[in-house]
Design a protein around this motif. Structure first.
Motif, PDB file in Angstrom:
ATOM      1  N   TYR A  17       0.867  -1.178   0.000  1.00 42.47           N
ATOM      2  CA  TYR A  17       0.000   0.000   0.000  1.00 42.47           C
ATOM      3  C   TYR A  17       0.894   1.215   0.000  1.00 42.47           C
ATOM      4  O   TYR A  17       1.845   1.290   0.776  1.00 42.47           O
ATOM      5  N   PHE A  18       0.545   2.153  -0.866  1.00 39.61           N
ATOM      6  CA  PHE A  18       1.416   3.299  -1.075  1.00 39.61           C
ATOM      7  C   PHE A  18       0.608   4.582  -0.969  1.00 39.61           C
ATOM      8  O   PHE A  18      -0.540   4.648  -1.416  1.00 39.61           O
ATOM      9  N   LEU A  19       1.217   5.590  -0.369  1.00 36.50           N
ATOM     10  CA  LEU A  19       0.493   6.826  -0.110  1.00 36.50           C
ATOM     11  C   LEU A  19       1.357   8.022  -0.481  1.00 36.50           C
ATOM     12  O   LEU A  19       2.591   7.949  -0.456  1.00 36.50           O
ATOM     13  N   TRP A  20       0.679   9.108  -0.773  1.00 35.21           N
ATOM     14  CA  TRP A  20       1.342  10.391  -0.956  1.00 35.21           C
ATOM     15  C   TRP A  20       0.775  11.369   0.063  1.00 35.21           C
ATOM     16  O   TRP A  20      -0.433  11.463   0.257  1.00 35.21           O
ATOM     17  N   TYR A  21       1.700  12.105   0.690  1.00 35.45           N
ATOM     18  CA  TYR A  21       1.326  13.118   1.656  1.00 35.45           C
ATOM     19  C   TYR A  21       1.879  14.455   1.176  1.00 35.45           C
ATOM     20  O   TYR A  21       2.935  14.534   0.563  1.00 35.45           O
ATOM     21  N   LYS A  22       1.153  15.486   1.523  1.00 35.79           N
ATOM     22  CA  LYS A  22       1.565  16.845   1.183  1.00 35.79           C
ATOM     23  C   LYS A  22       1.839  17.586   2.477  1.00 35.79           C
ATOM     24  O   LYS A  22       1.070  17.461   3.442  1.00 35.79           O
ATOM     25  N   LYS A  23       2.921  18.340   2.516  1.00 34.31           N
ATOM     26  CA  LYS A  23       3.278  19.014   3.762  1.00 34.31           C
ATOM     27  C   LYS A  23       3.664  20.462   3.509  1.00 34.31           C
ATOM     28  O   LYS A  23       4.560  20.741   2.714  1.00 34.31           O
ATOM     29  N   TYR A  24       2.993  21.337   4.252  1.00 34.70           N
ATOM     30  CA  TYR A  24       3.390  22.748   4.255  1.00 34.70           C
ATOM     31  C   TYR A  24       4.336  22.985   5.431  1.00 34.70           C
ATOM     32  O   TYR A  24       4.317  22.231   6.413  1.00 34.70           O
ATOM     33  N   PRO A  25       5.162  24.030   5.366  1.00 36.12           N
ATOM     34  CA  PRO A  25       6.102  24.308   6.453  1.00 36.12           C
ATOM     35  C   PRO A  25       5.404  24.436   7.805  1.00 36.12           C
ATOM     36  O   PRO A  25       4.338  25.032   7.899  1.00 36.12           O
ATOM     37  N   ALA A  26       6.015  23.862   8.816  1.00 37.98           N
ATOM     38  CA  ALA A  26       5.547  23.947  10.202  1.00 37.98           C
ATOM     39  C   ALA A  26       4.168  23.323  10.410  1.00 37.98           C
ATOM     40  O   ALA A  26       3.483  23.634  11.389  1.00 37.98           O
ATOM     41  N   GLU A  27       3.747  22.466   9.513  1.00 35.36           N
ATOM     42  CA  GLU A  27       2.485  21.749   9.683  1.00 35.36           C
ATOM     43  C   GLU A  27       2.728  20.257   9.535  1.00 35.36           C
ATOM     44  O   GLU A  27       3.728  19.821   8.958  1.00 35.36           O
ATOM     45  N   SER A  56       2.254  24.128  -4.248  1.00 34.72           N
ATOM     46  CA  SER A  56       3.643  24.254  -3.781  1.00 34.72           C
ATOM     47  C   SER A  56       3.739  23.774  -2.337  1.00 34.72           C
ATOM     48  O   SER A  56       3.100  24.319  -1.434  1.00 34.72           O
ATOM     49  N   ALA A  57       4.523  22.738  -2.130  1.00 34.45           N
ATOM     50  CA  ALA A  57       4.661  22.095  -0.822  1.00 34.45           C
ATOM     51  C   ALA A  57       5.713  21.002  -0.946  1.00 34.45           C
ATOM     52  O   ALA A  57       6.260  20.778  -2.022  1.00 34.45           O
ATOM     53  N   VAL A  58       5.970  20.329   0.154  1.00 36.68           N
ATOM     54  CA  VAL A  58       6.825  19.144   0.114  1.00 36.68           C
ATOM     55  C   VAL A  58       5.925  17.917   0.033  1.00 36.68           C
ATOM     56  O   VAL A  58       4.954  17.801   0.785  1.00 36.68           O
ATOM     57  N   TYR A  59       6.224  17.035  -0.887  1.00 34.89           N
ATOM     58  CA  TYR A  59       5.427  15.829  -1.091  1.00 34.89           C
ATOM     59  C   TYR A  59       6.231  14.612  -0.636  1.00 34.89           C
ATOM     60  O   TYR A  59       7.358  14.383  -1.074  1.00 34.89           O
ATOM     61  N   PHE A  60       5.620  13.844   0.249  1.00 35.22           N
ATOM     62  CA  PHE A  60       6.251  12.631   0.759  1.00 35.22           C
ATOM     63  C   PHE A  60       5.551  11.406   0.179  1.00 35.22           C
ATOM     64  O   PHE A  60       4.329  11.311   0.200  1.00 35.22           O
ATOM     65  N   CYS A  61       6.352  10.488  -0.276  1.00 33.83           N
ATOM     66  CA  CYS A  61       5.883   9.177  -0.683  1.00 33.83           C
ATOM     67  C   CYS A  61       6.015   8.252   0.533  1.00 33.83           C
ATOM     68  O   CYS A  61       6.980   8.367   1.302  1.00 33.83           O
ATOM     69  N   ALA A  62       5.051   7.371   0.735  1.00 36.76           N
ATOM     70  CA  ALA A  62       5.103   6.462   1.860  1.00 36.76           C
ATOM     71  C   ALA A  62       4.633   5.081   1.429  1.00 36.76           C
ATOM     72  O   ALA A  62       3.848   4.948   0.485  1.00 36.76           O
ATOM     73  N   ALA A  63       5.120   4.066   2.112  1.00 39.04           N
ATOM     74  CA  ALA A  63       4.750   2.695   1.774  1.00 39.04           C
ATOM     75  C   ALA A  63       4.580   1.903   3.058  1.00 39.04           C
ATOM     76  O   ALA A  63       5.270   2.146   4.051  1.00 39.04           O
ATOM     77  N   THR A  64       3.682   0.956   3.012  1.00 38.85           N
ATOM     78  CA  THR A  64       3.445   0.121   4.168  1.00 38.85           C
ATOM     79  C   THR A  64       3.124  -1.299   3.717  1.00 38.85           C
ATOM     80  O   THR A  64       2.685  -1.528   2.598  1.00 38.85           O
ATOM     81  N   GLY A  65       3.383  -2.242   4.618  1.00 42.36           N
ATOM     82  CA  GLY A  65       3.102  -3.636   4.307  1.00 42.36           C
ATOM     83  C   GLY A  65       1.941  -4.142   5.132  1.00 42.36           C
ATOM     84  O   GLY A  65       1.249  -3.371   5.802  1.00 42.36           O
TER      85      GLY A  65
END
Lengths: 112, 112
Positions: free
Chosen positions: B32-42, B85-94
């Motif tokens: 299972y794979f996810l994308w997260y979006k992150k703004y500064p200080a949040e 415009s933000a930082v995007y994190f890819c994530a994965a889980t088993g």
């Protein structure tokens, strides 16, 4: 609806001092709880996770510890902070059997 | 041991064009794979996810593609907007979802 709280939002602590960061979740029961750290220029590192009261799994050996005294409360602690403990600490929760995790607002820790 | 990698620390795109963020993983147990979006200080906010039984999932302007044989996934944003415009994190889980691994993040800048 579910909400997740973290406090404090910002913390400046001297080296060698203790630490206690608190995370609480509302609107759900028996959540899985997680502590992550985002260090400068790095991704999210899983520190601890908990699937129930008193059940803590540690991912990375370090001078931090976690406790879950209540179902919806997760605490991150240290007896003596190091400079390298500086970072952005995030608490997250997920429902049992659910893949998506939901993050709190984070605590920015600066160790001087 | 970085099991999820985002090799591009930053990406700059013109408003209205397509943004493509890439992610590679090494653990074949991830399902299972996810994308997260992150703004500064949040804290990160969940954006979109995909199960390993699919190769594409679409939600409005966001589409995630999964290539299991290459252990690669990508996030497409079309059309890109300055608010993306933000930082995007890819994530994965088993299986069990107790161990989510994040990439280091890609900072997306969408220019007006």
């Amino acid at each position: 609806s579910q909400t997740i709280h973290q406090w404090p939002a910002t913390l400046v602590q001297p080296v060698g001092s203790p630490l206690s960061l608190e995370c609480t979740v509302e609107g759900t029961s028996n959540p899985n709880l997680y502590w992550y750290r985002q260090a400068a220029g790095r991704g999210l590192q899983l520190l601890f996770y908990s699937i129930g009261i008193g059940q803590i799994s540690s991912e990375v050996p370090q001078n931090l510890s976690a406790s879950r005294p209540q179902d919806r409360q997760f605490i991150l602690s240290s007896k003596k902070l190091l400079l390298s403990d500086s970072g952005f600490y995030l608490c997250a929760w997920s429902g049992a059997g659910q893949e998506s995790q939901y993050f709190g607002p984070g605590t920015r820790l600066l160790v001087l | 041991d970085q099991q999820v990698k985002q090799n591009s620390p930053s990406l700059s795109v013109q408003e209205g064009r397509i943004s493509i963020l890439n992610c590679d993983y090494t653990n074949s147990m991830f399902d299972y794979f996810l994308w997260y979006k992150k703004y500064p200080a949040e804290g990160p906010t969940f954006l979109i996810s995909i199960s390993s039984i699919k190769d594409k999932n679409e939600d409005g302007r966001f589409t995630v593609f999964l290539n299991k044989s290459a252990k690669h996934l990508s996030l497409h944003i079309v059309p890109s907007q300055p608010g993306d415009s933000a930082v995007y994190f890819c994530a994965a889980t088993g299986p069990g979802n107790n161990d989510m691994r994040f990439g280091a993040g890609t900072r997306l800048t969408v220019k007006p």
